[in-house]
Design a protein around this motif. Structure first.
Motif, short mmCIF file in Angstrom:
data_model
loop_
_atom_site.label_atom_id
_atom_site.label_comp_id
_atom_site.label_asym_id
_atom_site.label_seq_id
_atom_site.Cartn_x
_atom_site.Cartn_y
_atom_site.Cartn_z
N LEU A 1 48.80 42.00 38.18
CA LEU A 1 47.61 42.09 38.26
C LEU A 1 47.21 40.91 39.62
N GLU A 2 46.20 42.19 40.45
CA GLU A 2 46.11 41.74 41.58
C GLU A 2 44.16 41.36 41.54
N ILE A 3 43.82 40.83 41.93
CA ILE A 3 42.69 40.11 42.08
C ILE A 3 42.04 39.70 43.41
N GLY A 4 42.60 39.36 44.52
CA GLY A 4 42.94 38.80 44.98
C GLY A 4 40.97 39.07 46.31
N SER A 5 40.99 38.63 47.44
CA SER A 5 39.30 38.80 47.28
C SER A 5 38.57 38.67 47.15
N ASN A 6 38.32 38.12 46.23
CA ASN A 6 37.21 37.53 45.19
C ASN A 6 36.71 35.95 45.75
N SER A 7 35.68 35.59 45.39
CA SER A 7 35.31 34.18 45.17
C SER A 7 36.01 33.54 43.45
N ILE A 8 37.57 33.69 43.54
CA ILE A 8 38.08 32.33 42.60
C ILE A 8 37.99 30.95 43.04
N CYS B 1 40.19 48.35 43.43
CA CYS B 1 40.08 47.85 44.36
C CYS B 1 39.10 48.11 45.27
N VAL B 2 38.11 47.09 46.34
CA VAL B 2 37.07 47.33 47.09
C VAL B 2 36.27 48.01 46.27
N ASN B 3 35.88 47.98 45.44
CA ASN B 3 34.46 48.83 44.58
C ASN B 3 33.73 47.23 44.45
N HIS B 4 32.14 47.82 44.44
CA HIS B 4 30.70 46.60 43.78
C HIS B 4 30.90 46.37 42.35
N LEU B 5 32.15 45.59 41.73
CA LEU B 5 31.74 45.92 40.41
C LEU B 5 31.36 44.34 39.75
N GLN B 6 31.22 43.36 40.58
CA GLN B 6 30.95 41.91 40.00
C GLN B 6 31.63 41.44 38.62
N ASN B 7 30.91 40.62 38.67
CA ASN B 7 31.45 39.58 36.84
C ASN B 7 30.70 40.40 36.19
N LEU C 1 41.85 44.79 40.93
CA LEU C 1 40.61 44.41 41.17
C LEU C 1 40.58 43.53 42.47
N SER C 2 41.35 43.48 43.71
CA SER C 2 40.51 43.06 44.84
C SER C 2 39.43 43.39 45.08
N GLY C 3 39.20 42.56 46.02
CA GLY C 3 37.32 42.74 46.26
C GLY C 3 36.29 43.42 45.32
N CYS C 4 36.59 42.64 44.87
CA CYS C 4 35.62 43.74 43.33
C CYS C 4 34.42 43.00 43.52
N PHE C 5 34.31 42.13 44.29
CA PHE C 5 33.02 41.13 44.55
C PHE C 5 32.13 40.26 43.17
N PHE C 6 34.02 39.87 42.56
CA PHE C 6 33.74 38.67 40.86
C PHE C 6 33.90 36.95 42.21
N THR C 7 33.27 35.95 40.69
CA THR C 7 33.23 34.86 40.96
C THR C 7 33.90 34.29 39.64
N ASN C 8 34.27 32.72 39.99
CA ASN C 8 34.88 32.14 39.12
C ASN C 8 34.30 31.91 37.83
#
Length: 981
Positions: free
Chosen positions: A813-820, A759-765, A787-794
């Motif tokens: 699976l935690e994927i919150g705080s991303n642009s889903i 979480c909270v790392n700039h992993l992106q798509n 993977l929350s807050g990892c700056f990925f999109t839908n």
């Protein structure tokens, strides 16, 4: 404000002693000087004004200091030496009057007689370096000086701030300091200021002058020679964060006292003046607001060298001084006491009396309880030989009653009425003053205080074990209490109580006064039973530092063992070497310890008082005693969880950790190194811990700048055949997509890793794709992925949906705080509805979802047979979307147990529907918008370090907290003060 010696300030006299021609010249010069001084023009001041008109007009048009500065300058140009000499003579007389005034004020609060002549001489000697700084700071020709200079004199309670100020002022009065630098001193204490509401600068300056008649014009005539002393700024009843627009520059205008002080400190008034400000370091926000890089910051404390000087000055006997110093140096607790001058005097006094009696101080003065017990016993019986009588016992009881009543009612300065209320006579008070137990208060007129707060706390502890009755002293009922009077931390009282439970220490008082403390046995039983209760409910005691100090003060082995044996989980914060020593002692007795959480916050060395501008205490790395603490822990075979959060981990400590973890008896399965400033250069050492085998299964490295290079090193270790790690937390570790191929390789080829938190790392798509792709293969053993807050999109949600639908081992699976968004959610719902989906928990908080996706999500709730926890908090679902979900939640085929549903902005009708669902399904847990705790397990979310991001947390064992030092009496819950690390 009227001027003192008003004849000296008779403006008309000066004008009438000018000839008509001189007066016309005077008025021409005056018009020019008004411009030079940048003062406002007054139309009535013109060449036609008479002497009497001008004498009446000037005081109502301009402040006194401006008038007399203009007059002196004009007379100088007109060569009216007699007028100039009269003004100079007046100013000299007023300067001497100010010195006489300050001499009287300082003499009233002077304390050098209290502890003997040597105490005064000692302070003169040891404070010489501070005086040197003060001399240079206010010398405009010195490199240390600066315009608008503030000198901050910082130090803890009773460290000598007031004494230093007293001595500096007396040196100025006697011509030994600040000659031709300081002409006037205005002395202010927080207690005086706290009594004020509105005031002008003129009134503030005149408060100490007879009848308020101060020479304001002369005092303010040259602000560069005016020193304001502001004592105890930490005790001010108000903050100094005043709006700049409210500041005032008129010395005669009445304004609220905070505005007046800030106007002075900002130099809107008396520009160019100096400030000497004293404070305890507990409320530095008022200091930081005005501290400039050019200011001087002096910290007062007793260094080892100055303590030695004090001991030698006190004993005046080399052998006795050396014996006493050896005892103190070998005991970190006593060393801490002797960093304060008054406690140093008490220590020396007790040790000297024990030597006089032929006793070995090494055995009779091991703890502060010993010292205070001997001090009290010797002081109260000093006038009647070694045997106390009934009078002395009554005196002790009344003294302890006063101490306890004062602490419980936040009263540290006692009135005569308070003393009479507990039964003291004038004779009693005289006796207590003579033996230096009660002293006149230096801040409150006609009041008394204990020689030191520690003595009052010790007497309160004795009162508890004496079972003295409650007493409501009159001062305790006062509504307003100054900050320094407000007493809310009873830790030291409890520490003394535990010390007195030790029979040998208790006998010091009981033998002297012939009286058995009646509550000892009851409190011993209560302590053991209460600790057994805490063993079943760890939330009651959030950290164990205060308890450990109590046990260390007791040092009765059987009792300490009974109490410590109940502890299965321990949290310790080390801020000094004595914290470490106390913890090391107590941990030896924690035989059933299973979880140990440790944070080394600031272990620093004490140095000489800081005597250079902007100098501050410097922190140093952890001391060697820390390694002893770890070694002691390693011997505890029950310990399974070791947390070294917020600790500087050296190479030596890594070696020690390897040694500990390699031992066959070591049971530590979880090592937490959160916020330890570990970079890529330390990852080789971390990797060596992973490949050494042993019992380690879980490693938390959250909030360390590991970066991609560091994680690549760790990934190589995770693939080593000896690595048995099952859980790895890399939250907020400055990672990007460049390390994700290495992480993906670990997930694909590794045999043991079951939980990974990124979480909270700039992993992106691209990075998230690399991490999730291995999960479609059956060789991947991962069960929990965060993977929350990892700056990925839908754009990659279709691949995540495939993982959800095909992976048979993934449970959380935690994927919150991303642009889903809704488009991504539709894809994920397809995976969640798949019959092969085995997911138990999914976190989708703050994913920009709306009501448009709720129909698909509602169908998931009735078709998915494994999902138990769903978190969609912080999404804008609207009433319609929430209703759709509630309609599915209420159906019997919905197996959800926990749901985070955004309900803050829904209508009353929707809320009624929520209540219906709760009634139909009472076991269904609704999470609120803030994270929640049920049955000791974290089931919500915790805000992370980056805005808009969250750290998921489904298990309390994963995330730890740090707690401030307990400010409530031991045994009372302090859980409300938790803060995330």
């Amino acid at each position: 404000m009227a001027e003192s010696n008003s004849t000296d300030f008779d403006l008309l006299w000066y004008l009438e002693n000018l000839s008509d021609k001189e007066f016309q010249s005077f008025k021409k010069y005056l018009a020019r000087k008004i411009l030079d001084f940048k003062l406002p023009q007054v139309p009535l001041i013109n060449l036609r004004a008479t002497k009497e008109e001008l004498a009446n007009l000037l005081p109502i048009s301009y402040e006194g200091q401006h008038i007399w500065n203009m007059l002196y300058s004009i007379f100088l140009m007109m060569r009216k030496e007699d007028h100039c000499m009269k003004i100079i003579g007046r100013r000299n007389r007023n300067q001497e009057a100010c010195k006489a005034l300050m001499r009287r004020k300082i003499t009233l609060r002077w304390e050098n007689h209290t502890f003997g002549e040597f105490h005064y001489k000692f302070f003169c000697n040891v404070a010489s370096d501070v005086f040197y700084v003060l001399q240079l700071a206010y010398d405009s020709t010195s490199c240390y000086s600066a315009s608008d200079l503030n000198v901050f004199l910082m130090g803890d309670r009773a460290c000598g701030k007031t004494m230093t100020i007293n001595l500096a002022v007396m040196k100025w009065i006697n011509g030994e300091m600040w000659q031709n630098m300081i002409s006037y001193i205005v002395h202010l204490t927080s207690h005086e200021i706290n009594q004020m509401t509105d005031s002008s600068l003129a009134e503030l300056i005149a408060k100490d002058w007879p009848d308020g008649q101060a020479p304001i014009a002369d005092i303010l005539s040259d602000p560069k020679k005016l020193l304001f002393i502001l004592e105890d700024v930490d005790n001010l009843r108000f903050e100094l964060n005043v709006n700049e627009h409210a500041l005032c520059s008129n010395s005669t205008q009445k304004v609220p006292i905070p505005i007046l002080l800030v106007s002075l400190l900002k130099r809107q008034m008396a520009p160019g003046c100096w400030f000497l400000i004293s404070s305890r370091p507990t409320r530095e926000e008022n200091i930081k607001m005005f501290l400039k890089t050019t200011d001087c910051y002096v910290t007062l404390q007793f260094s080892n060298e100055k303590r030695e000087l004090y001991f030698h000055s006190f004993f005046n006997d080399r052998q006795r001084a050396s014996t006493a110093l050896m005892l103190v140096h070998d005991n970190e607790i006593l060393t801490g006491l002797c960093r304060v001058a008054i406690l140093c005097w008490i220590t020396c006094t007790v040790l000297n009396r024990q030597m006089d009696k032929g006793h070995d101080p090494q055995h009779c003065c091991e703890t502060p309880t010993d010292l205070h017990a001997h001090f009290l016993a010797d002081a109260l019986t000093s006038k009647a030989g070694l045997t106390a009588n009934q009078y002395h016992l009554g005196l002790l009881q009344r003294l302890c009653l006063l101490a306890a009543a004062g602490l419980f009612l936040s009263t540290l300065n006692f009135s005569g009425e308070d003393l009479r209320c507990v039964g003291f006579t004038e004779t009693d008070v005289s006796v207590l003053q003579a033996v230096n137990i009660l002293l006149p208060s230096s801040t409150h007129k006609d009041r008394y205080k204990f020689i030191h707060l520690n003595v009052q706390e010790f007497c309160a502890a004795v009162a508890f074990l004496m079972a003295v009755p409650n007493c409501l002293i009159p001062s305790g009922s006062r509504g307003y209490k100054e900050k320094r009077e407000q007493y809310c931390n009873f830790n030291q009282v409890f520490t003394f109580i535990f010390g007195l439970l030790n029979e040998n220490r208790r006998k010091i008082l009981e033998t002297t006064f012939g009286y058995q403390l009646p509550m000892v046995d009851s409190f011993r039983r209560y302590s053991v039973e209460y600790m057994k209760h805490l063993g079943r409910d760890q939330e009651k005691l959030t950290h164990h530092g205060s308890l450990f100090y109590c046990l260390f003060e007791n040092q009765e082995e059987e009792f300490v063992k009974k109490v410590a044996n109940t502890l299965k989980e321990v949290t310790v914060y080390l801020q000094s070497n004595k914290d470490m020593m106390v913890s090391l002692y107590c941990l030896e007795y924690c035989c059933h310890l299973r979880t140990f959480k440790l944070s080394v916050q600031r272990i620093f060395e004490y140095k000489e008082p800081l005597v250079r501008p902007t100098a501050r205490l410097s922190y140093i790395s952890t001391a060697s005693g820390f390694e002893d603490l770890l070694k002691a822990l390693a011997r505890n075979r029950s310990l399974i969880h070791l947390s070294l959060n917020c600790t500087s981990i050296s190479l030596n400590m890594f070696s020690l950790l390897r040694e500990i973890l390699d031992k066959s008896t070591c049971q530590i399965s979880h090592l937490s190194l959160m916020k330890c400033d570990l970079g890529a250069s330390k990852c080789g050492e971390i990797a060596s811990l992973l490949v050494s085998g042993g019992s380690l299964r879980k490693l938390t490295l959250t909030n360390n700048p590991l970066r991609n290079d560091g994680v690549n090193i760790l990934c190589n270790a995770l693939l080593h055949p000896n690595c048995t790690l099952t859980s790895l937390a890399l939250v907020f570790c400055c990672l990007t997509e460049k390390c994700c191929s290495s992480l993906g390789r670990v997930l694909l080829l590794g045999r043991t890793l079951k939980q990974l938190d990124l979480c909270v790392n700039h992993l992106q798509n691209y990075g998230v794709l690399h991490v999730t792709f291995p999960l479609i293969f059956p060789t991947c053993q991962l069960e929990e992925l965060y993977l929350s807050g990892c700056f990925f999109t839908n754009d990659i949600c279709q691949y995540i949906a495939i993982v959800i639908a095909t992976n048979e081992t993934l449970r959380s699976l935690e994927i919150g705080s991303n642009s889903i968004e809704d488009a991504g959610m539709q894809l994920l719902c397809g995976g969640l509805r798949h019959p092969d989906c085995m997911l138990v928990n999914i976190g989708l908080e703050e994913c920009m979802l709306t009501g448009a996706c709720c129909e698909s999500l509602a169908s998931v709730l009735t078709t998915n047979k494994t999902l138990e926890r769903l978190n969609i908090l912080k999404n804008q679902l609207g009433d319609e979307g929430v209703v759709k979900l509630l309609e599915s939640l209420i159906l019997p085929e919905c197996g959800l147990q926990i749901i985070g549903l955004p309900l803050n902005d829904v209508s009353a009708e929707t809320r009624r529907m929520v209540m219906t669902v709760k009634e139909r399904k009472p076991n269904l847990i609704f999470l609120s918008e803030t994270w929640s705790v049920k049955e000791g397990r974290e089931i919500g979310v915790i805000p992370a370090s980056q805005p808009g991001s969250v750290i998921p947390n489904s298990n309390l064992d994963y995330m730890f907290f740090k707690f401030p030092r307990m400010s409530t009496p031991m045994g009372m819950s302090n859980t409300a003060s938790r803060q995330p690390l």
